[in-house]
Design a protein around this motif. Structure first.
Motif, mmCIF file in Angstrom:
data_model
loop_
_atom_site.group_PDB
_atom_site.id
_atom_site.type_symbol
_atom_site.label_atom_id
_atom_site.label_comp_id
_atom_site.label_asym_id
_atom_site.label_seq_id
_atom_site.Cartn_x
_atom_site.Cartn_y
_atom_site.Cartn_z
ATOM 1 N N ARG A 1 -11.813 -7.274 34.683
ATOM 2 C CA ARG A 1 -12.771 -6.391 35.360
ATOM 3 C C ARG A 1 -13.647 -5.598 34.420
ATOM 4 N NH1 ARG A 1 -8.246 -4.636 39.279
ATOM 5 N NH2 ARG A 1 -8.305 -6.403 40.697
ATOM 6 N N ASN A 2 -13.092 -5.098 33.335
ATOM 7 C CA ASN A 2 -13.848 -4.223 32.441
ATOM 8 C C ASN A 2 -14.312 -4.926 31.172
ATOM 9 O OD1 ASN A 2 -13.535 -2.036 34.190
ATOM 10 N ND2 ASN A 2 -11.502 -1.616 33.356
ATOM 11 N N SER A 3 -14.442 -6.233 31.235
ATOM 12 C CA SER A 3 -14.878 -6.991 30.067
ATOM 13 C C SER A 3 -15.859 -8.071 30.497
ATOM 14 C CB SER A 3 -13.677 -7.640 29.375
ATOM 15 O OG SER A 3 -14.105 -8.442 28.291
ATOM 16 N N ARG A 4 -16.841 -8.306 29.673
ATOM 17 C CA ARG A 4 -17.771 -9.406 29.944
ATOM 18 C C ARG A 4 -17.320 -10.686 29.257
ATOM 19 N NH1 ARG A 4 -23.442 -8.736 29.123
ATOM 20 N NH2 ARG A 4 -23.439 -10.610 30.368
ATOM 21 N N TRP A 5 -16.169 -10.628 28.581
ATOM 22 C CA TRP A 5 -15.609 -11.802 27.932
ATOM 23 C C TRP A 5 -14.569 -12.435 28.851
ATOM 24 C CZ3 TRP A 5 -16.819 -14.158 23.381
ATOM 25 C CH2 TRP A 5 -17.734 -13.490 22.567
ATOM 26 N N ALA B 1 -14.607 -24.686 32.181
ATOM 27 C CA ALA B 1 -14.233 -23.269 32.163
ATOM 28 C C ALA B 1 -15.389 -22.422 31.634
ATOM 29 C CB ALA B 1 -12.984 -23.063 31.313
ATOM 30 N N GLU B 2 -16.068 -22.893 30.620
ATOM 31 C CA GLU B 2 -17.221 -22.162 30.080
ATOM 32 C C GLU B 2 -18.320 -22.039 31.135
ATOM 33 O OE1 GLU B 2 -16.677 -23.613 25.437
ATOM 34 O OE2 GLU B 2 -18.361 -24.376 26.610
ATOM 35 N N ALA B 3 -18.541 -23.103 31.881
ATOM 36 C CA ALA B 3 -19.552 -23.060 32.945
ATOM 37 C C ALA B 3 -19.165 -22.022 33.995
ATOM 38 C CB ALA B 3 -19.726 -24.443 33.576
ATOM 39 N N ASP B 4 -17.878 -21.949 34.345
ATOM 40 C CA ASP B 4 -17.407 -20.930 35.291
ATOM 41 C C ASP B 4 -17.660 -19.534 34.736
ATOM 42 O OD1 ASP B 4 -16.543 -22.868 37.064
ATOM 43 O OD2 ASP B 4 -14.415 -22.665 36.543
ATOM 44 N N ALA B 5 -17.366 -19.339 33.456
ATOM 45 C CA ALA B 5 -17.568 -18.027 32.831
ATOM 46 C C ALA B 5 -19.048 -17.637 32.845
ATOM 47 C CB ALA B 5 -17.029 -18.038 31.404
ATOM 48 N N ARG B 6 -19.915 -18.587 32.524
ATOM 49 C CA ARG B 6 -21.363 -18.303 32.551
ATOM 50 C C ARG B 6 -21.813 -17.937 33.960
ATOM 51 N NH1 ARG B 6 -21.697 -22.696 28.771
ATOM 52 N NH2 ARG B 6 -22.648 -21.982 26.839
ATOM 53 N N GLN B 7 -21.351 -18.711 34.930
ATOM 54 C CA GLN B 7 -21.732 -18.483 36.323
ATOM 55 C C GLN B 7 -21.292 -17.100 36.800
ATOM 56 O OE1 GLN B 7 -20.059 -21.298 39.080
ATOM 57 N NE2 GLN B 7 -21.422 -20.689 40.725
ATOM 58 N N GLY C 1 -19.324 -14.638 26.944
ATOM 59 C CA GLY C 1 -18.641 -15.590 26.074
ATOM 60 C C GLY C 1 -17.213 -15.784 26.500
ATOM 61 N N VAL C 2 -16.513 -16.616 25.728
ATOM 62 C CA VAL C 2 -15.121 -16.952 26.030
ATOM 63 C C VAL C 2 -14.279 -16.724 24.782
ATOM 64 C CG1 VAL C 2 -13.536 -18.808 26.696
ATOM 65 C CG2 VAL C 2 -15.780 -18.669 27.764
ATOM 66 N N ARG D 1 -7.054 -15.853 17.248
ATOM 67 C CA ARG D 1 -7.964 -15.585 18.366
ATOM 68 C C ARG D 1 -9.315 -16.190 17.993
ATOM 69 N NH1 ARG D 1 -7.515 -10.372 19.089
ATOM 70 N NH2 ARG D 1 -5.882 -10.739 20.594
ATOM 71 N N LEU D 2 -9.836 -16.989 18.893
ATOM 72 C CA LEU D 2 -11.150 -17.611 18.718
ATOM 73 C C LEU D 2 -12.094 -17.060 19.767
ATOM 74 C CD1 LEU D 2 -9.975 -21.327 18.312
ATOM 75 C CD2 LEU D 2 -10.470 -19.689 16.498
ATOM 76 N N ARG D 3 -13.369 -16.993 19.416
ATOM 77 C CA ARG D 3 -14.394 -16.545 20.371
ATOM 78 C C ARG D 3 -15.605 -17.459 20.288
ATOM 79 N NH1 ARG D 3 -14.967 -10.774 22.228
ATOM 80 N NH2 ARG D 3 -12.892 -9.936 22.005
ATOM 81 N N LYS D 4 -16.253 -17.571 21.426
ATOM 82 C CA LYS D 4 -17.513 -18.308 21.508
ATOM 83 C C LYS D 4 -18.481 -17.490 22.337
ATOM 84 C CE LYS D 4 -19.554 -22.638 23.120
ATOM 85 N NZ LYS D 4 -19.250 -23.954 23.697
ATOM 86 N N PRO D 5 -19.428 -16.817 21.685
ATOM 87 C CA PRO D 5 -20.432 -16.083 22.456
ATOM 88 C C PRO D 5 -21.476 -17.054 22.997
ATOM 89 C CG PRO D 5 -20.794 -15.779 20.118
ATOM 90 C CD PRO D 5 -19.554 -16.628 20.265
ATOM 91 N N PHE D 6 -21.864 -16.865 24.238
ATOM 92 C CA PHE D 6 -22.869 -17.753 24.809
ATOM 93 C C PHE D 6 -24.252 -17.492 24.241
ATOM 94 C CE2 PHE D 6 -20.011 -17.849 28.766
ATOM 95 C CZ PHE D 6 -19.279 -18.887 28.242
#
Length: 156
Positions: A68-72, A97-103, A108-109, A147-152
């Motif tokens: 809820r409190n994160s855009r990641w 999953a990335e497409a769901d996150a973008r939508q 990012g993920v 921990r890995l991250r991928k910013p859109f």
């Protein structure tokens, strides 16, 4: 993509997929999800669960969590049946999953992976994930994680 992989369909998971998702979890040596956890993820709006289906069987699954409190968004679990590994199913699930996150408006993920899981790390690296933190003694057997991250926004 192999002929077998082209017959695999990725779709939103349903309540009836819980047993198939749990069967995938048995291929992990530890840190497995419980029946309760899987059922919870299948019904809450803060999770997106996708499955790869081949011949009526669950060949893979991905669980994406939204806080809820994160855009990641966070990929909580990716599992592919050992009989289907090496066919691009994991990649297809992660892309879904990335497409769901973008939508859902995420920027990012993020995810955690065992430091010694070379196959998964190679997959994530090829998809643009980068190391954000090293996590000593992260897994239940004491193995370190990463921990890995991928910013859109970096994908322009």
């Amino acid at each position: 993509m192999s002929a077998a992989a082209s017959q695999v369909r990725v779709r939103a998971a349903r309540a009836g997929d819980a047993a198939g998702i749990l069967a995938l979890e048995r291929s992990f040596p530890g840190d497995r999800m419980s029946v309760r956890s899987v059922r919870h993820f299948l019904r809450v709006p803060t999770a997106s669960v996708r499955v790869a289906v081949a011949g009526g069987n669950i060949a893979g699954a991905v669980i994406l969590l939204l806080r809820r409190n994160s855009r990641w968004a966070r990929i909580y679990s990716v599992a592919v049946d050992p009989d289907y590994r090496g066919q691009g199913i994991g990649r297809r699930l992660i892309v879904a999953a990335e497409a769901d996150a973008r939508q859902r408006g995420c920027c990012g993920v993020a995810l955690e992976v065992r430091e010694d899981n070379v196959a998964a790390r190679t997959l994530y690296d090829g998809l643009g994930y980068r190391i954000d933190a090293v996590l000593p003694d992260y897994y239940e057997d004491g193995a370190p994680g990463i921990r890995l991250r991928k910013p859109f926004s970096a994908l322009v």
